[in-house]
Structures are given as C-alpha cells and as structure tokens.
Design a protein around this motif. Structure first.
Motif, mmCIF file in Angstrom:
data_model
loop_
_atom_site.group_PDB
_atom_site.id
_atom_site.type_symbol
_atom_site.label_atom_id
_atom_site.label_comp_id
_atom_site.label_asym_id
_atom_site.label_seq_id
_atom_site.Cartn_x
_atom_site.Cartn_y
_atom_site.Cartn_z
ATOM 1 N N GLU A 30 -6.675 10.574 -25.160
ATOM 2 C CA GLU A 30 -5.365 10.939 -25.691
ATOM 3 C C GLU A 30 -4.178 10.415 -24.872
ATOM 4 N N HIS A 31 -4.466 9.594 -23.862
ATOM 5 C CA HIS A 31 -3.393 9.044 -23.038
ATOM 6 C C HIS A 31 -3.583 7.537 -22.868
ATOM 7 N N ASP A 32 -2.525 6.879 -22.445
ATOM 8 C CA ASP A 32 -2.553 5.442 -22.216
ATOM 9 C C ASP A 32 -2.889 5.180 -20.753
ATOM 10 N N CYS A 33 -4.040 4.558 -20.495
ATOM 11 C CA CYS A 33 -4.463 4.268 -19.124
ATOM 12 C C CYS A 33 -4.242 2.798 -18.803
ATOM 13 N N LYS A 34 -3.644 2.555 -17.653
ATOM 14 C CA LYS A 34 -3.461 1.191 -17.156
ATOM 15 C C LYS A 34 -4.349 1.036 -15.930
ATOM 16 N N LEU A 35 -5.404 0.258 -16.058
ATOM 17 C CA LEU A 35 -6.343 0.015 -14.967
ATOM 18 C C LEU A 35 -5.910 -1.229 -14.201
ATOM 19 N N ILE A 36 -5.756 -1.078 -12.896
ATOM 20 C CA ILE A 36 -5.455 -2.238 -12.053
ATOM 21 C C ILE A 36 -6.533 -2.354 -10.979
ATOM 22 N N ASN A 37 -6.720 -3.564 -10.510
ATOM 23 C CA ASN A 37 -7.691 -3.846 -9.471
ATOM 24 C C ASN A 37 -6.929 -4.228 -8.209
ATOM 25 N N LEU A 38 -7.004 -3.365 -7.200
ATOM 26 C CA LEU A 38 -6.266 -3.635 -5.972
ATOM 27 C C LEU A 38 -6.761 -4.879 -5.247
ATOM 28 N N ALA A 39 -7.945 -5.361 -5.585
ATOM 29 C CA ALA A 39 -8.432 -6.606 -4.986
ATOM 30 C C ALA A 39 -7.492 -7.773 -5.310
ATOM 31 N N ASN A 40 -6.664 -7.614 -6.338
ATOM 32 C CA ASN A 40 -5.691 -8.646 -6.704
ATOM 33 C C ASN A 40 -4.401 -8.550 -5.893
ATOM 34 N N TYR A 41 -4.357 -7.636 -4.930
ATOM 35 C CA TYR A 41 -3.159 -7.411 -4.118
ATOM 36 C C TYR A 41 -3.504 -7.537 -2.632
ATOM 37 N N PRO A 42 -3.648 -8.774 -2.156
ATOM 38 C CA PRO A 42 -3.988 -8.974 -0.742
ATOM 39 C C PRO A 42 -2.734 -8.980 0.143
ATOM 40 N N PHE A 43 -2.468 -7.867 0.763
ATOM 41 C CA PHE A 43 -1.301 -7.760 1.637
ATOM 42 C C PHE A 43 -1.715 -7.988 3.089
ATOM 43 N N PRO A 44 -0.829 -8.589 3.889
ATOM 44 C CA PRO A 44 -1.127 -8.676 5.319
ATOM 45 C C PRO A 44 -1.096 -7.265 5.921
ATOM 46 N N MET A 45 -1.687 -7.111 7.078
ATOM 47 C CA MET A 45 -1.615 -5.814 7.752
ATOM 48 C C MET A 45 -0.146 -5.484 8.016
ATOM 49 N N TYR A 46 0.208 -4.234 7.724
ATOM 50 C CA TYR A 46 1.593 -3.837 7.891
ATOM 51 C C TYR A 46 1.991 -3.863 9.362
ATOM 52 N N SER A 47 3.150 -4.391 9.624
ATOM 53 C CA SER A 47 3.806 -4.257 10.927
ATOM 54 C C SER A 47 5.308 -4.370 10.679
ATOM 55 N N HIS A 48 6.046 -3.739 11.533
ATOM 56 C CA HIS A 48 7.509 -3.806 11.407
ATOM 57 C C HIS A 48 7.973 -5.260 11.496
ATOM 58 N N ASP A 49 7.344 -6.034 12.376
ATOM 59 C CA ASP A 49 7.725 -7.440 12.527
ATOM 60 C C ASP A 49 7.481 -8.221 11.237
ATOM 61 N N GLU A 50 6.333 -7.970 10.596
ATOM 62 C CA GLU A 50 6.014 -8.651 9.324
ATOM 63 C C GLU A 50 7.055 -8.300 8.263
ATOM 64 N N GLU A 51 7.403 -7.021 8.184
ATOM 65 C CA GLU A 51 8.420 -6.596 7.215
ATOM 66 C C GLU A 51 9.768 -7.241 7.514
ATOM 67 N N LYS A 52 10.156 -7.246 8.768
ATOM 68 C CA LYS A 52 11.451 -7.812 9.168
ATOM 69 C C LYS A 52 11.503 -9.322 8.914
ATOM 70 N N ASP A 53 10.419 -10.007 9.235
ATOM 71 C CA ASP A 53 10.398 -11.467 9.112
ATOM 72 C C ASP A 53 10.246 -11.953 7.676
ATOM 73 N N LYS A 54 9.451 -11.248 6.863
ATOM 74 C CA LYS A 54 9.124 -11.750 5.526
ATOM 75 C C LYS A 54 9.573 -10.848 4.389
ATOM 76 N N GLY A 55 9.959 -9.622 4.701
ATOM 77 C CA GLY A 55 10.415 -8.717 3.655
ATOM 78 C C GLY A 55 9.283 -8.256 2.767
ATOM 79 N N PHE A 56 9.633 -7.869 1.541
ATOM 80 C CA PHE A 56 8.665 -7.342 0.586
ATOM 81 C C PHE A 56 8.319 -8.415 -0.438
ATOM 82 N N ILE A 57 7.047 -8.767 -0.502
ATOM 83 C CA ILE A 57 6.624 -9.814 -1.434
ATOM 84 C C ILE A 57 6.625 -9.277 -2.864
ATOM 85 N N ASN A 58 6.688 -10.201 -3.815
ATOM 86 C CA ASN A 58 6.783 -9.826 -5.234
ATOM 87 C C ASN A 58 5.630 -8.942 -5.688
#
Length: 177
Positions: A30-58
C-alpha cells in the motif's frame, strides 16, 4: 500513501542485508517503496580535511535528497566485528555533515541479518541508538539470525516463527505511517 526509502547499510555486491530489504519491500503493497543500493555510493572516508578540500560530491547530495524526500525508511544493517560496518558509519558521517537532521520526522523499520546465530544484533543495537541523533524514530526492529539457514531468495524467510515475527514488525511499522 507513504514514500518509503529502502536500503541496506552495506556496499557488498552480494549483501544479504540487501536481500532482506528487497524481500521486505516485496511485502509492502500500500506504499511506494524506493529501493537504492548503497554500493552505488562509494564515498571516501570522512575527514574534515576531505570535506574542506573537496566539499560535498553530487552523489552525496543525491543520497541526502532521497532521505529528505522519503516519509519513512526501511533499513537493514550489516555487522563487522560486532558493530556496524565502517562503510555505513562513513555514509552516516558524510550525510550528517550536509544535514544533521536528514532523518527528521522519519519512521524507521530497522533490521539486521548475518550468517551467525546473533543476526547482527550488535550492529542493530548500535544503529538503533544512533539514528535518533539525526531526527529519525526507530519504530520497529527485526534481527534475522543464521541467514543461510533461514532465508531463500525464492521464498524469503523460511523459518515460520521468524517469518511471523518479521511480518508483525513490518505491520507495526506500516501502521505508524
């Protein structure tokens, strides 16, 4: 009709948690389910330096928007050495940097499974405590132990007691939407 975002907290191409999520959304009619696969989202390990240098990717913004657009969440977390995987914790770290309340007002059905007899309960308990920090409300939980013995891709959860427990938790979650 609610929009439910469904995913596993795993980046494995053979994720048993993804299989459990896929089975679970097949039961939601009875509801609309959106299934996503996180394997399609390869992010680098979080660090403040990574965020500062590259920002947030699309792809991070796209993933955050999926959360924002959903009314509810179905999630199954994997376990590594008694806790949530570093990959999933990293995803949470990145998304929370974009929007700390990315789960605001979201009802969550939290699940976990593993090949072992504990059914990834350590990861489930850890994530259950963590998600409210981001505004989410875990309303139902389910742990499937011994995945290989209790699940088949053709029939889903094969153990009758566990299948009934899963259905009860799912029904409870859906009743709160």
């Amino acid at each position: 009709m609610a929009t439910i975002l469904a995913f596993a907290g795993s980046n494995s191409s053979t994720s048993i948690n993804y299989k459990l999520v896929n089975h679970t959304i097949d039961l939601v009619k009875e509801h609309d389910c959106k299934l996503i696969n996180l394997a399609n989202y390869p992010f680098p390990m979080y660090s403040h330096d990574e965020e500062k240098d590259k920002g947030f990717i699309n792809s991070l913004i796209e993933l955050k928007d999926y959360f924002i657009d959903a009314d509810a969440i179905i999630l199954s977390v994997n376990e590594h050495n008694g806790g949530p995987s570093a990959y999933f914790k990293n995803v949470l770290d990145w998304i929370s940097r974009v929007d700390i309340k990315f789960l605001a007002d979201k009802k969550i059905f939290l699940m976990a499974t593993s090949p072992g007899k504990r059914g990834a309960i350590g990861a489930l308990e850890s994530i259950e405590k963590l998600l409210p920090r981001f505004g989410g409300e875990v309303v139902s939980t389910f742990s499937l132990p011994s995945f290989d013995a209790n699940f088949s891709e053709a029939n889903g959860i094969s153990d009758a007691v566990l299948a009934k427990q899963h259905q009860n938790e799912l029904s409870d979650f859906l009743s709160k939407l």
